[in-house]
Design a protein around this motif. Structure first.
Motif, mmCIF file in Angstrom:
data_model
loop_
_atom_site.group_PDB
_atom_site.id
_atom_site.type_symbol
_atom_site.label_atom_id
_atom_site.label_comp_id
_atom_site.label_asym_id
_atom_site.label_seq_id
_atom_site.Cartn_x
_atom_site.Cartn_y
_atom_site.Cartn_z
ATOM 1 N N CYS A 184 26.570 -54.391 19.231
ATOM 2 C CA CYS A 184 28.000 -54.076 19.306
ATOM 3 C C CYS A 184 28.275 -52.703 18.694
ATOM 4 O O CYS A 184 27.473 -52.159 17.937
ATOM 5 C CB CYS A 184 28.816 -55.149 18.595
ATOM 6 S SG CYS A 184 29.020 -56.659 19.549
ATOM 7 N N ASP A 186 29.123 -49.582 16.666
ATOM 8 C CA ASP A 186 29.052 -49.194 15.254
ATOM 9 C C ASP A 186 29.343 -47.698 15.193
ATOM 10 O O ASP A 186 28.512 -46.888 15.582
ATOM 11 C CB ASP A 186 27.669 -49.513 14.678
ATOM 12 C CG ASP A 186 27.553 -49.212 13.181
ATOM 13 O OD1 ASP A 186 28.289 -48.340 12.694
ATOM 14 O OD2 ASP A 186 26.724 -49.851 12.511
ATOM 15 N N TYR A 196 24.783 -52.888 11.842
ATOM 16 C CA TYR A 196 25.330 -53.940 10.986
ATOM 17 C C TYR A 196 26.691 -53.569 10.374
ATOM 18 O O TYR A 196 27.241 -54.349 9.599
ATOM 19 C CB TYR A 196 24.327 -54.302 9.888
ATOM 20 C CG TYR A 196 23.137 -55.047 10.432
ATOM 21 C CD1 TYR A 196 23.224 -56.403 10.729
ATOM 22 C CD2 TYR A 196 21.935 -54.396 10.678
ATOM 23 C CE1 TYR A 196 22.138 -57.089 11.244
ATOM 24 C CE2 TYR A 196 20.842 -55.077 11.201
ATOM 25 C CZ TYR A 196 20.946 -56.418 11.484
ATOM 26 O OH TYR A 196 19.867 -57.096 12.010
ATOM 27 N N GLN A 198 29.709 -52.929 12.147
ATOM 28 C CA GLN A 198 30.324 -52.882 13.478
ATOM 29 C C GLN A 198 31.785 -52.446 13.424
ATOM 30 O O GLN A 198 32.528 -52.799 12.509
ATOM 31 C CB GLN A 198 30.183 -54.246 14.140
ATOM 32 C CG GLN A 198 28.732 -54.611 14.401
ATOM 33 C CD GLN A 198 28.536 -56.040 14.860
ATOM 34 O OE1 GLN A 198 29.482 -56.787 15.015
ATOM 35 N NE2 GLN A 198 27.285 -56.417 15.087
ATOM 36 N N SER A 199 32.182 -51.684 14.446
ATOM 37 C CA SER A 199 33.548 -51.178 14.545
ATOM 38 C C SER A 199 34.319 -51.838 15.682
ATOM 39 O O SER A 199 35.527 -51.614 15.823
ATOM 40 C CB SER A 199 33.538 -49.657 14.723
ATOM 41 O OG SER A 199 32.697 -49.267 15.789
ATOM 42 N N ASP A 200 33.660 -52.633 16.492
ATOM 43 C CA ASP A 200 34.311 -53.397 17.559
ATOM 44 C C ASP A 200 33.347 -54.517 17.939
ATOM 45 O O ASP A 200 32.242 -54.259 18.411
ATOM 46 C CB ASP A 200 34.604 -52.514 18.770
ATOM 47 C CG ASP A 200 35.438 -53.209 19.835
ATOM 48 O OD1 ASP A 200 35.345 -54.451 19.954
ATOM 49 O OD2 ASP A 200 36.186 -52.528 20.553
ATOM 50 N N VAL A 201 33.761 -55.761 17.733
ATOM 51 C CA VAL A 201 32.844 -56.873 17.966
ATOM 52 C C VAL A 201 33.029 -57.522 19.334
ATOM 53 O O VAL A 201 32.436 -58.565 19.613
ATOM 54 C CB VAL A 201 32.959 -57.938 16.848
ATOM 55 C CG1 VAL A 201 32.497 -57.355 15.526
ATOM 56 C CG2 VAL A 201 34.376 -58.484 16.741
ATOM 57 N N HIS A 236 30.475 -59.114 7.027
ATOM 58 C CA HIS A 236 31.116 -57.815 6.863
ATOM 59 C C HIS A 236 31.215 -57.090 8.203
ATOM 60 O O HIS A 236 30.499 -57.411 9.153
ATOM 61 C CB HIS A 236 30.330 -56.945 5.871
ATOM 62 C CG HIS A 236 28.854 -56.864 6.185
ATOM 63 N ND1 HIS A 236 27.928 -57.707 5.623
ATOM 64 C CD2 HIS A 236 28.155 -56.076 7.040
ATOM 65 C CE1 HIS A 236 26.726 -57.425 6.095
ATOM 66 N NE2 HIS A 236 26.839 -56.436 6.963
ATOM 67 N N TRP A 237 32.110 -56.150 8.274
ATOM 68 C CA TRP A 237 32.201 -55.197 9.385
ATOM 69 C C TRP A 237 32.010 -53.798 8.811
ATOM 70 O O TRP A 237 31.786 -53.621 7.609
ATOM 71 C CB TRP A 237 33.569 -55.290 10.065
ATOM 72 C CG TRP A 237 33.786 -56.516 10.904
ATOM 73 C CD1 TRP A 237 32.834 -57.337 11.436
ATOM 74 C CD2 TRP A 237 35.058 -57.053 11.314
ATOM 75 N NE1 TRP A 237 33.424 -58.354 12.157
ATOM 76 C CE2 TRP A 237 34.787 -58.201 12.097
ATOM 77 C CE3 TRP A 237 36.383 -56.695 11.104
ATOM 78 C CZ2 TRP A 237 35.809 -58.975 12.668
ATOM 79 C CZ3 TRP A 237 37.400 -57.454 11.671
ATOM 80 C CH2 TRP A 237 37.111 -58.586 12.446
ATOM 81 N N HIS A 241 35.890 -50.250 11.748
ATOM 82 C CA HIS A 241 36.391 -51.278 12.660
ATOM 83 C C HIS A 241 37.891 -51.106 12.834
ATOM 84 O O HIS A 241 38.632 -50.874 11.869
ATOM 85 C CB HIS A 241 36.085 -52.670 12.112
ATOM 86 C CG HIS A 241 36.271 -53.768 13.112
ATOM 87 N ND1 HIS A 241 37.516 -54.174 13.541
ATOM 88 C CD2 HIS A 241 35.376 -54.545 13.778
ATOM 89 C CE1 HIS A 241 37.389 -55.146 14.426
ATOM 90 N NE2 HIS A 241 36.095 -55.397 14.588
ATOM 91 N N LEU A 294 34.259 -59.467 4.679
ATOM 92 C CA LEU A 294 35.236 -60.328 5.343
ATOM 93 C C LEU A 294 35.499 -61.602 4.543
ATOM 94 O O LEU A 294 34.593 -62.151 3.917
ATOM 95 C CB LEU A 294 34.740 -60.695 6.741
ATOM 96 C CG LEU A 294 34.608 -59.523 7.722
ATOM 97 C CD1 LEU A 294 33.892 -59.963 8.998
ATOM 98 C CD2 LEU A 294 35.977 -58.946 8.066
#
Length: 617
Positions: A184, A186, A196, A198-201, A236-237, A241, A294
């Motif tokens: 995804c 990043d 690891y 990620q900015s958009d899942v 975590h993101w 994100h 998160l």
């Protein structure tokens, strides 16, 4: 818009374009186990609108938060059929906003999909470092970090097409499943290749390809009878994100007055004497300043993560999940997340990263653990990682046998299997993308690689191998993570050598690489064809003089004898000691040499050698 839309037709009015920027999940499916769906609707001041839905898509609840740019709309999906529906947003004095939303038909038997299991051999790869199938996509105008192969910690350009291009290589090797580190988006400015943060899942990073490319990867694997395991991050993101940039609620992430790093003491999760502050800093502290932690105790966060994981399983037709830093999450939250996935897909599999160094502590995190039950806790997590076996393999090749050292460490590891509710559903490995490269650990000793892989492929559990080890690849973690994540030679058009090709072909594997590959291919494919080492019972003998013997056997009469001689001297086995394991078998065929053996009195074993013997009468 192609990548964001994911194939769904989202219809916006002119006003809607100004109001609604995102709806997540972007679409859903009919006939899911979960009978409700919570849509995250994001747009400037959208919370000032009231929401109505079509009669066929009834609204159960609308949740507003302190951020007026969010609405969480919960829909009753119990009787919603596949098709296009409409949400309407109304505000006095403003034009009505209409938003279409689609439900799709599920694949046949989707709910009963079979996850990876102990019949599989998992090949772990890092997509940025494996193969570059589309050099034109190495950099992307909307993404911060550009490709630069000269930087060990930079993006190198590997992508999904590169993986697809080499699936036949992996099948020929004997791998049956792929675990790719996250694909995804990043958008970190540096070190974004690991994925690891990620900015958009809901979207694949465009430098790897598109969502459609990921679906194609899954389909191509399934054509070959192989499986796809998605690396999922619940803890975590990345700081980039889009939700982190405009939080729905302050407690969407864990926050302190000043940046607080996790103390990494996951033992505080079950320590009966743990100080609350230690447990709080462990669970709520951040890994690094660019990875916000998160908060799974927030129901909105937890539901978002559950729906996102289900969405990927359904959309990409996945065969399993690997969950990063599983034990760093809020304990009750991650258990609910796991149970929701397993309720939706009862034959699925999820493996959690629980990086501990004690069998009892690892076993605490496996589903139905009696140890966890002492604290009234059940993770519902089917599979954990055997880090204690990894720890043993980190030491035994430099030790001579003593009471508790040498190959005895491996024996003792399996003695502790009584802690685990399901020892057969444990991931076994000699290395991964975060550890020292095994071939560097043993200084390139081919015989030690053969011993380690013989163990990984014949003991209980699910074997996982790390990309490049099958060609003898080395890398020193002491020089940084980039050194254990080298590019696979031949994965880039400009590479002078192509280790995907045999030695006999131009610029193919050299002699050093070829011996590793040929051994690995023989062993991995033998394992694939022998169910006795998938789920057969294990019988082990106390090691003697750094030599370890065990058997795998099943009710069908299949029986394999495994001998691991870590001693630097030749040894002779008195076979009378192994009468129980031999069970009347007098002959055998040794896999690695192809020799037929008589198993009546004694058996010579060469130094630093493994033997895998299919027993016959």
């Amino acid at each position: 818009m192609k990548n964001f839309s994911l194939g769904i037709l989202l219809v916006f009015s002119v006003m809607a374009q100004a109001q609604i920027a995102r709806v997540e999940p972007p679409f859903w499916w009919e006939g899911m186990q979960r009978d409700s769906l919570q849509l995250l609707v994001y747009g400037k001041d959208i919370a000032s609108y009231e929401v109505d839905a079509s009669a066929e898509m009834p609204i159960l609840e609308v949740t507003k938060t302190e951020n007026p740019n969010y609405l969480f709309v919960t829909i009753n999906t119990a009787s919603v059929a596949a098709g296009d529906y409409e949400l309407r947003f109304q505000k006095e004095g403003s034009p009505q906003i209409k938003q279409s939303y689609s439900f799709k038909e599920r694949r046949e038997h989707s709910a009963l999909r079979k996850g990876f299991d102990n019949a599989d051999l998992i090949y772990l790869l890092m997509p940025d470092r494996f193969a570059n199938g589309n050099p034109a996509g190495d950099s992307h105008p909307k993404m911060a970090e550009k490709a630069d192969r000269t930087k060990p910690g930079g993006r190198h350009g590997g992508d999904i097409k590169g993986i697809i291009d080499h699936l036949d290589y992996l099948k020929d090797l004997g791998a049956t499943a792929i675990w790719s580190t996250p694909l995804c988006e990043d958008d970190d400015k540096t070190y974004s290749y690991h994925g690891y943060a990620q900015s958009d899942v809901y979207n694949i990073d465009p430098r790897y390809g598109s969502n459609e490319d990921y679906v194609q990867l899954s389909a191509e694997l399934h054509k070959r009878g192989m499986k796809l395991i998605h690396d999922y991050v619940t803890n975590h993101w990345g700081l980039q994100h889009w939700i982190i940039q405009d939080l729905p609620t302050r407690d969407w992430i864990h926050q302190f007055d000043a940046f607080t790093n996790t103390n990494h003491r996951m033992t505080t999760q079950f320590d009966p004497y743990a100080a609350q502050i230690d447990q709080k800093i462990y669970e709520e502290g951040w890994f690094v300043p660019t990875m916000p932690d998160l908060n799974q105790s927030n129901p909105l966060v937890l539901n978002y993560l559950i729906q996102n994981a289900i969405w990927w399983v359904e959309y990409a037709d996945l065969d399993g999940l690997r969950v990063d830093t599983y034990s760093y999450n809020h304990k009750q939250g991650i258990a609910k997340w796991t149970k929701a996935l397993m309720d939706e897909y009862p034959n699925f599999n999820i493996v959690g990263e629980v990086w501990l160094h004690d069998s009892a502590q690892i076993a605490y995190w496996q589903k139905d653990s009696k140890i966890g039950a002492l604290q009234d806790y059940n993770t519902h997590l089917p599979t954990v990682m055997d880090f204690t076996l990894h720890d043993a393999l980190d030491k035994i090749f430099v030790e001579e046998e003593q009471w508790d050292q040498g190959v005895t460490r491996v024996y003792e590891n399996f003695v502790n299997d009584f802690f685990y509710p399901n020892p057969n559903n444990i991931l076994v490995f000699a290395e991964n993308h975060d550890t020292q490269r095994f071939n560097t650990r043993v200084k390139g000793a081919f015989e030690d690689y053969k011993l380690a892989m013989s163990l990984i492929c014949t003991t209980r559990g699910i074997p996982q191998v790390y990309y490049g080890s099958e060609i003898g690849m080395q890398g020193d973690k002491n020089k940084g993570d980039g050194d254990i994540r080298h590019d696979f030679p031949g994965g880039w058009p400009a590479d002078k050598q192509n280790a995907f090709l045999p030695q006999s072909e131009k610029n193919g594997r050299n002699a050093y690489q070829e011996q590793y590959f040929n051994f690995s291919k023989k062993l991995f494919n033998w394992r694939k064809a022998n169910p006795v080492v998938h789920s057969g019972k294990l019988l082990q003998y106390v090691p003697d003089k750094n030599l370890y013997v065990y058997f795998r056997y099943n009710a069908e009469g299949d029986r394999v004898m495994v001998i691991l001689n870590l001693n630097r001297k030749k040894q002779t086995l008195d076979l009378k000691r192994f009468t129980e394991g031999l069970a009347g078998h007098k002959q055998g065929l040794e896999l690695l040499t192809g020799k037929a053996l008589q198993l009546t009195d004694t058996l010579p074993v060469m130094p630093r050698t493994s033997m895998i013997i299919n027993l016959t009468r």
